[in-house]
Design a protein around this motif. Structure first.
Motif, PDB file in Angstrom:
ATOM      1  N   VAL A   1       0.860  -1.179   0.000  1.00 34.73           N
ATOM      2  CA  VAL A   1       0.000   0.000   0.000  1.00 34.73           C
ATOM      3  C   VAL A   1       0.897   1.228   0.000  1.00 34.73           C
ATOM      4  CG1 VAL A   1      -1.803   1.284   1.207  1.00 34.73           C
ATOM      5  CG2 VAL A   1      -1.808  -1.222   1.267  1.00 34.73           C
ATOM      6  N   LYS A   2       0.727   2.073  -0.992  1.00 35.26           N
ATOM      7  CA  LYS A   2       1.535   3.279  -1.098  1.00 35.26           C
ATOM      8  C   LYS A   2       0.894   4.419  -0.319  1.00 35.26           C
ATOM      9  CE  LYS A   2       4.709   6.031  -3.011  1.00 35.26           C
ATOM     10  NZ  LYS A   2       6.173   5.869  -2.825  1.00 35.26           N
ATOM     11  N   VAL A   3       1.689   5.055   0.535  1.00 34.91           N
ATOM     12  CA  VAL A   3       1.249   6.267   1.223  1.00 34.91           C
ATOM     13  C   VAL A   3       1.889   7.440   0.491  1.00 34.91           C
ATOM     14  CG1 VAL A   3       1.139   7.528   3.394  1.00 34.91           C
ATOM     15  CG2 VAL A   3       1.128   5.027   3.417  1.00 34.91           C
ATOM     16  N   SER A   4       1.111   8.099  -0.334  1.00 32.80           N
ATOM     17  CA  SER A   4       1.614   9.232  -1.115  1.00 32.80           C
ATOM     18  C   SER A   4       1.568  10.492  -0.270  1.00 32.80           C
ATOM     19  CB  SER A   4       0.764   9.422  -2.377  1.00 32.80           C
ATOM     20  OG  SER A   4       0.786   8.264  -3.178  1.00 32.80           O
ATOM     21  N   LEU A   5       2.638  11.262  -0.331  1.00 31.64           N
ATOM     22  CA  LEU A   5       2.721  12.496   0.440  1.00 31.64           C
ATOM     23  C   LEU A   5       2.887  13.673  -0.512  1.00 31.64           C
ATOM     24  CD1 LEU A   5       5.111  11.271   3.286  1.00 31.64           C
ATOM     25  CD2 LEU A   5       2.621  11.413   3.329  1.00 31.64           C
ATOM     26  N   PRO A   6       2.186  14.774  -0.265  1.00 32.97           N
ATOM     27  CA  PRO A   6       2.197  15.892  -1.209  1.00 32.97           C
ATOM     28  C   PRO A   6       3.436  16.777  -1.145  1.00 32.97           C
ATOM     29  CG  PRO A   6       0.783  16.394   0.664  1.00 32.97           C
ATOM     30  CD  PRO A   6       1.236  14.973   0.836  1.00 32.97           C
TER      31      PRO A   6
ATOM     32  N   ARG B   1       9.106  11.408  -0.904  1.00 36.02           N
ATOM     33  CA  ARG B   1       8.805  10.393  -1.904  1.00 36.02           C
ATOM     34  C   ARG B   1       7.651   9.505  -1.464  1.00 36.02           C
ATOM     35  NH1 ARG B   1      10.108   6.141   0.636  1.00 36.02           N
ATOM     36  NH2 ARG B   1      11.818   6.021   2.129  1.00 36.02           N
ATOM     37  N   GLY B   2       7.086   9.766  -0.290  1.00 41.33           N
ATOM     38  CA  GLY B   2       6.092   8.866   0.250  1.00 41.33           C
ATOM     39  C   GLY B   2       6.766   7.584   0.725  1.00 41.33           C
ATOM     40  N   TYR B   3       5.972   6.596   1.060  1.00 39.73           N
ATOM     41  CA  TYR B   3       6.539   5.334   1.528  1.00 39.73           C
ATOM     42  C   TYR B   3       5.529   4.223   1.320  1.00 39.73           C
ATOM     43  CZ  TYR B   3       3.890   6.622   5.759  1.00 39.73           C
ATOM     44  OH  TYR B   3       2.916   7.011   6.646  1.00 39.73           O
ATOM     45  N   GLU B   4       5.990   3.004   1.496  1.00 37.48           N
ATOM     46  CA  GLU B   4       5.142   1.844   1.310  1.00 37.48           C
ATOM     47  C   GLU B   4       4.858   1.143   2.640  1.00 37.48           C
ATOM     48  OE1 GLU B   4       6.786  -0.804  -1.587  1.00 37.48           O
ATOM     49  OE2 GLU B   4       5.933   0.334  -3.256  1.00 37.48           O
ATOM     50  N   VAL B   5       3.650   0.612   2.731  1.00 40.74           N
ATOM     51  CA  VAL B   5       3.289  -0.285   3.821  1.00 40.74           C
ATOM     52  C   VAL B   5       3.240  -1.684   3.218  1.00 40.74           C
ATOM     53  CG1 VAL B   5       1.583  -0.864   5.580  1.00 40.74           C
ATOM     54  CG2 VAL B   5       1.905   1.529   4.888  1.00 40.74           C
ATOM     55  N   LEU B   6       4.059  -2.576   3.740  1.00 40.64           N
ATOM     56  CA  LEU B   6       4.121  -3.955   3.250  1.00 40.64           C
ATOM     57  C   LEU B   6       3.410  -4.862   4.246  1.00 40.64           C
ATOM     58  CD1 LEU B   6       6.406  -2.547   1.620  1.00 40.64           C
ATOM     59  CD2 LEU B   6       7.671  -4.681   1.736  1.00 40.64           C
ATOM     60  N   VAL B   7       2.472  -5.655   3.740  1.00 39.17           N
ATOM     61  CA  VAL B   7       1.715  -6.578   4.577  1.00 39.17           C
ATOM     62  C   VAL B   7       1.898  -7.978   4.019  1.00 39.17           C
ATOM     63  CG1 VAL B   7      -0.536  -7.171   5.546  1.00 39.17           C
ATOM     64  CG2 VAL B   7      -0.001  -4.775   4.999  1.00 39.17           C
TER      65      VAL B   7
ATOM     66  N   SER C   1       0.775   2.745  13.192  1.00 41.68           N
ATOM     67  CA  SER C   1       2.054   2.720  12.477  1.00 41.68           C
ATOM     68  C   SER C   1       2.028   3.508  11.179  1.00 41.68           C
ATOM     69  CB  SER C   1       2.457   1.277  12.183  1.00 41.68           C
ATOM     70  OG  SER C   1       1.532   0.656  11.303  1.00 41.68           O
ATOM     71  N   VAL C   2       0.843   3.861  10.708  1.00 43.18           N
ATOM     72  CA  VAL C   2       0.690   4.536   9.419  1.00 43.18           C
ATOM     73  C   VAL C   2       0.292   5.992   9.640  1.00 43.18           C
ATOM     74  CG1 VAL C   2      -0.525   4.516   7.206  1.00 43.18           C
ATOM     75  CG2 VAL C   2      -0.031   2.359   8.382  1.00 43.18           C
ATOM     76  N   GLY C   3       1.012   6.901   9.022  1.00 44.95           N
ATOM     77  CA  GLY C   3       0.591   8.301   9.079  1.00 44.95           C
ATOM     78  C   GLY C   3       1.553   9.258   9.731  1.00 44.95           C
TER      79      GLY C   3
ATOM     80  N   LEU D   1      -8.635  -7.803   6.937  1.00 47.14           N
ATOM     81  CA  LEU D   1      -8.924  -6.673   7.819  1.00 47.14           C
ATOM     82  C   LEU D   1      -7.764  -5.690   7.820  1.00 47.14           C
ATOM     83  CD1 LEU D   1     -11.069  -6.023  10.384  1.00 47.14           C
ATOM     84  CD2 LEU D   1      -8.982  -6.458  11.650  1.00 47.14           C
ATOM     85  N   ILE D   2      -6.557  -6.189   7.986  1.00 47.47           N
ATOM     86  CA  ILE D   2      -5.376  -5.329   8.035  1.00 47.47           C
ATOM     87  C   ILE D   2      -5.220  -4.554   6.731  1.00 47.47           C
ATOM     88  CG2 ILE D   2      -2.844  -5.307   8.134  1.00 47.47           C
ATOM     89  CD1 ILE D   2      -3.128  -7.808  10.005  1.00 47.47           C
ATOM     90  N   MET D   3      -5.321  -5.246   5.613  1.00 46.46           N
ATOM     91  CA  MET D   3      -5.081  -4.588   4.338  1.00 46.46           C
ATOM     92  C   MET D   3      -6.120  -3.509   4.048  1.00 46.46           C
ATOM     93  SD  MET D   3      -3.578  -7.602   1.844  1.00 46.46           S
ATOM     94  CE  MET D   3      -4.835  -8.831   2.185  1.00 46.46           C
ATOM     95  N   ARG D   4      -7.387  -3.789   4.316  1.00 44.23           N
ATOM     96  CA  ARG D   4      -8.408  -2.774   4.012  1.00 44.23           C
ATOM     97  C   ARG D   4      -8.267  -1.572   4.939  1.00 44.23           C
ATOM     98  NH1 ARG D   4     -10.030   0.520   1.035  1.00 44.23           N
ATOM     99  NH2 ARG D   4     -12.177   1.308   1.171  1.00 44.23           N
ATOM    100  N   SER D   5      -7.983  -1.799   6.212  1.00 36.59           N
ATOM    101  CA  SER D   5      -7.811  -0.668   7.127  1.00 36.59           C
ATOM    102  C   SER D   5      -6.595   0.173   6.744  1.00 36.59           C
ATOM    103  CB  SER D   5      -7.675  -1.160   8.569  1.00 36.59           C
ATOM    104  OG  SER D   5      -8.944  -1.368   9.161  1.00 36.59           O
ATOM    105  N   VAL D   6      -5.501  -0.489   6.354  1.00 36.88           N
ATOM    106  CA  VAL D   6      -4.310   0.253   5.937  1.00 36.88           C
ATOM    107  C   VAL D   6      -4.614   1.075   4.694  1.00 36.88           C
ATOM    108  CG1 VAL D   6      -1.989   0.005   4.966  1.00 36.88           C
ATOM    109  CG2 VAL D   6      -2.630  -1.286   7.006  1.00 36.88           C
ATOM    110  N   GLU D   7      -5.380   0.517   3.754  1.00 36.18           N
ATOM    111  CA  GLU D   7      -5.746   1.260   2.548  1.00 36.18           C
ATOM    112  C   GLU D   7      -6.542   2.516   2.901  1.00 36.18           C
ATOM    113  OE1 GLU D   7      -6.052  -2.594  -0.488  1.00 36.18           O
ATOM    114  OE2 GLU D   7      -7.853  -1.724   0.427  1.00 36.18           O
TER     115      GLU D   7
END
Length: 375
Positions: free
Chosen positions: A7-12, A17-23, A145-147, A225-231
């Motif tokens: 899941v890519k966390v894009s930052l403006p 460069r943003g970062y990735e969440v790997l599950v 952990s995200v944000g 559950l984890i993947m949808r919440s992280v998205e």
């Protein structure tokens, strides 16, 4: 190890460069490889608590050392009560004594407390070090952990001292939940319910339809559950990194929840307090005329099935809770703003696109005291 879901966390920001969440199941075993790719460093400082250290520190250290990474583990006593400036100081001082320099990266390893505190150490040590989040609890995996929120608690309230400090990556291995106590698993599910309530009504339906599988820690159900919440979390964070607008919606249930958690002396787990907070804030929204009738009753039903509390502890006075909400970070011009929803998956947005709805203390106290109809 299965191929991780990304899941890519894009930052403006122009310089980010943003970062990735790997599950992925088994991802922990390949941590050294992931660090070399996403956060290469001369040295790694692992910030964790004593419970996680007892379970995983030796294995983690051996993996990193065998890959040629110099690693030091800095463990503190577990529990929300230890997420303080004093613990931050102890960890920072220990890192200084061990010679950690600017070529060090911090691995925040554990639940929400090590994640927040380790992140705050990374944000402040030598004016900022690279950070990797490796969460080990459901709550930390799907939310904390995200944000990039980091911080510590003070006697006045939760997370009142902190900084935004985004990680280089987040590495989530659902297999680590096998050692998680049932109460902590349920606590994490409160945040998943929140994500469904604020952003995805179908997701909330899925949670309710799969309560038994989730409580039994079924690997497929937990991974979904984890993947949808992280998205959901990643999408909201990308739209509002510094919490000036839509990210405020993630605070649904947290204004009352943080007050309840603090008043309990952290005897209530974070998710338990947020479960109470969501039901009460839905009732506040119903009283204010911005939340659809029946919303609080539906939340109460889902959360009860998940084994979570849905009402204030009997010895908590409404006035004491309201007093604690005044110290919340969301207070503006002496009034507390609540993040409310119109209906499931539909956030409430005030006039002129303002996120957050100020509610009079008297109204909140009446709702908490049960004055009037109850959802």
């Amino acid at each position: 190890m299965s191929t991780p879901h990304r899941v890519k966390v894009s930052l403006p920001e122009a310089n980010s460069r943003g970062y990735e969440v790997l599950v992925g199941s088994g991802l922990f075993a390949s941590l050294a490889t992931a660090l070399s790719r996403f956060c290469p460093a001369h040295r790694y400082a692992v910030v964790t608590d004593d419970r996680v250290a007892e379970l995983y520190a030796v294995r983690l250290s051996r993996m990193l050392h065998s890959a040629g990474h110099r690693t030091d583990v800095f463990a503190f006593t577990s529990g929300e009560a230890q997420k303080t400036r004093e613990t931050w100081s102890l960890v920072s001082d220990a890192m200084m004594e061990s010679g950690c320099g600017r070529d060090t990266a911090v691995i925040a390893f554990g639940g929400g407390v090590p994640g927040d505190l380790g992140g705050f150490v990374a944000a402040t040590y030598m004016r900022g070090l690279p950070l990797v989040q490796v969460p080990t609890t459901l709550l930390a995996m799907i939310d904390a952990s995200v944000g990039g929120k980091t911080g510590v608690d003070t006697p006045a309230g939760k997370n009142l001292v902190g900084a935004f400090h985004q990680p280089q990556c987040v590495l989530i291995d659902p297999e680590m939940l096998q050692t998680l106590p049932d109460a902590h698993l349920r606590s994490g599910m409160a945040e998943a319910v929140k994500h469904g309530a604020i952003a995805d009504a179908e997701y909330l339906d899925w949670i309710e339809d799969n309560v038994e599988s989730l409580l039994a820690a079924d690997p497929q159900a937990l991974s979904r559950l984890i993947m949808r919440s992280v998205e959901i979390k990643a999408e909201i964070v990308a739209s509002d990194v510094m919490e000036c607008g839509p990210r405020k919606l993630l605070n649904f249930g947290h204004t009352i929840g943080h007050a309840v958690e603090t008043l309990s002396g952290y005897a209530l787990l974070h998710g338990e307090a947020v479960a109470v907070g969501m039901v009460e804030e839905a009732r506040i929204g119903e009283r204010a005329g911005v939340t659809a009738a029946g919303t609080s009753a539906r939340l109460r039903r889902v959360l009860t099935r998940l084994g979570l509390p849905t009402s204030l502890p009997i010895d908590f006075g409404a006035d004491a809770v309201v007093q604690h909400t005044r110290l919340d970070k969301k207070a503006r011009a002496g009034r507390v703003e609540y993040s409310l929803i119109q209906d499931f998956g539909r956030p409430f947005i005030g006039p002129a696109g303002v996120w957050g709805h100020p509610v009079a203390d008297e109204t909140v106290a009446e709702v908490l005291a049960g004055v009037g109809s109850r959802g």
